[in-house]
Design an enzyme around this catalytic site. Structure first.
Site, PDB file in Angstrom:
ATOM      1  N   CYS A  73       0.570  -1.464   0.198  1.00  0.00           N
ATOM      2  CA  CYS A  73      -0.105   0.172  -0.279  1.00  0.00           C
ATOM      3  C   CYS A  73       0.584   1.196  -0.019  1.00  0.00           C
ATOM      4  CB  CYS A  73      -1.058   0.188   1.299  1.00  0.00           C
ATOM      5  SG  CYS A  73      -2.020  -1.337   0.890  1.00  0.00           S
ATOM      6  N   HIS A 116      -6.235  -1.217  -1.541  1.00  0.00           N
ATOM      7  CA  HIS A 116      -5.905  -2.572  -0.946  1.00  0.00           C
ATOM      8  C   HIS A 116      -6.992  -3.872  -1.429  1.00  0.00           C
ATOM      9  CE1 HIS A 116      -3.373  -5.748   1.985  1.00  0.00           C
ATOM     10  NE2 HIS A 116      -5.074  -5.815   1.965  1.00  0.00           N
ATOM     11  N   HIS A 169      -0.928  -7.273  -7.097  1.00  0.00           N
ATOM     12  CA  HIS A 169       0.258  -7.599  -7.419  1.00  0.00           C
ATOM     13  C   HIS A 169       0.261  -8.662  -8.546  1.00  0.00           C
ATOM     14  CE1 HIS A 169       1.451 -10.002  -3.474  1.00  0.00           C
ATOM     15  NE2 HIS A 169       2.669 -10.279  -4.924  1.00  0.00           N
ATOM     16  N   GLN A 171       4.352 -10.447 -10.634  1.00  0.00           N
ATOM     17  CA  GLN A 171       6.241 -10.520 -10.379  1.00  0.00           C
ATOM     18  C   GLN A 171       6.435 -10.147 -11.924  1.00  0.00           C
ATOM     19  OE1 GLN A 171       7.866 -12.990  -7.068  1.00  0.00           O
ATOM     20  NE2 GLN A 171       5.587 -13.472  -7.008  1.00  0.00           N
TER      21      GLN A 171
END
Length: 353
Positions: A73, A116, A169, A171
């Site tokens: 966040c 979030h 999220h 990667q």
């Protein structure tokens, strides 16, 4: 898109990707961080011919923190996170606990939104396009690192998958080798090319799927289908109709349509198991051509590879997961509980109004 690169307190790179060209990103990381220490090591298996990464430092990574301590966040007041600014559109930064580092590659975290409680499926088309642009930019930048042969953008979603941070999220792994799964594809492409006098295997697969009953949705530039030999209960492959080797080669028309198709696909995934079910856990994985040499795949070049995204869930039905047991884990022979045709039919049924 505006790109702003900065450094965190321990020296790791952080990059803001903003929709507005007038965005100013000058917040400083105020945390008292020591330099990152990693123990990443790549080892090759002489029997299987593949490689694994040993990364013991990852044992100490953050594990299911409460929402008010989420490191992804934005920083607010005295609560400092991995993102120094108080807001952001999309952020990419070097992983504090990387599986690959230094001569063994690089690992980055991609935060899709500062919200979030959102998910990728909640993004607007403009936000999803910005993520696509960030994936493309990082693919370009990482491909120029001397230790990198392949760039892998992906998202793990859901605790069942093993996600330890609930913030939306993904990667990016930059590998120092061609991954085993990609190598298998390239060997199949090489064999097909030789056997057919130069025809492309990806083109043949796509032509077959477009003509079959497993197409889930189709746009002018993209098509999503459940593959004939799907490994997972609900598995969809998303291809651009014009074969390109990587994200860099997508044209503007495909980039514009991608958010529409992909967001619809993700929203259907969340409706597979009916109302009242928790969000569907999934892995979304971009497959791109390696940037390293391809001599071992005789007669194959980068343009023979087809960029595509593979999206799948480990949930096989309501409240039940697909575990990789003896056959899958021991022999890499998958046993699918859901016929691919049934999976495609279900994904068409849950089309949004």
């Amino acid at each position: 898109m505006k790109k702003t690169s900065t450094r965190l307190a321990d020296g790791r790179e952080l990059i803001y990707y903003d929709q507005r060209d007038d965005s100013v990103r000058d917040a400083v990381d105020r945390r008292p961080l020591d330099p990152t220490v990693t123990t990443s090591e790549v080892r090759r298996d002489p029997l299987l011919g593949d490689s694994i990464a040993v990364a013991s430092h990852r044992q100490g990574r953050i594990y299911h923190p409460p929402a008010d301590e989420c490191p992804l966040c934005p920083s607010q007041g005295d609560r400092l996170s991995e993102i120094p600014d108080s807001s952001y559109d999309v952020v990419v930064f070097e992983n504090r606990f990387p599986s690959l580092a230094g001569d063994s590659g690089r690992c980055e975290v991609v935060c899709f939104t500062s919200d979030h409680n959102a998910s990728f499926a909640d993004l607007t088309e403009e936000q999803a396009r910005l993520v696509l642009d960030a994936w493309t930019d990082r693919t370009s930048e990482l491909s120029h690192l001397p230790s990198v042969e392949q760039v892998f953008c992906f998202e793990n979603r859901g605790a069942e998958i093993g996600v330890t941070l609930g913030h939306p999220h993904g990667q990016i792994y930059a590998y120092p080798f061609t991954t085993p799964r990609t190598a298998l594809m390239l060997r199949s492409v090489a064999a097909h090319k030789e056997a057919t006098g130069g025809q492309n295997l990806f083109d043949a697969v796509l032509e077959r799927e477009l003509a079959d009953e497993r197409v889930v949705l189709e746009g002018e530039h993209w098509v999503a289908f459940v593959p004939y030999a799907a490994h997972w209960p609900y598995e969809v492959h998303l291809y651009p109709k014009r074969r390109v080797p990587d994200l860099l080669a997508l044209d503007e028309e495909a980039r514009t349509e991608f958010p529409q198709v992909y967001l619809e696909l993700l929203r259907r995934f969340d409706r597979i198991f009916g109302e009242g079910e928790p969000p569907t856990p999934y892995i979304a994985a971009w497959h791109q051509a390696p940037f390293g040499a391809l001599e071992e795949f005789e007669g194959v070049n980068r343009d023979d590879f087809a960029l595509h995204l593979e999206l799948f869930t480990i949930r096989r039905t309501s409240g039940k997961l697909k575990f990789l047991a003896g056959s899958e884990s021991g022999m890499n022979v998958f046993i699918n509980d859901v016929p691919p045709e049934s999976a495609a039919r279900r994904l068409r049924e849950v089309a949004s109004s």
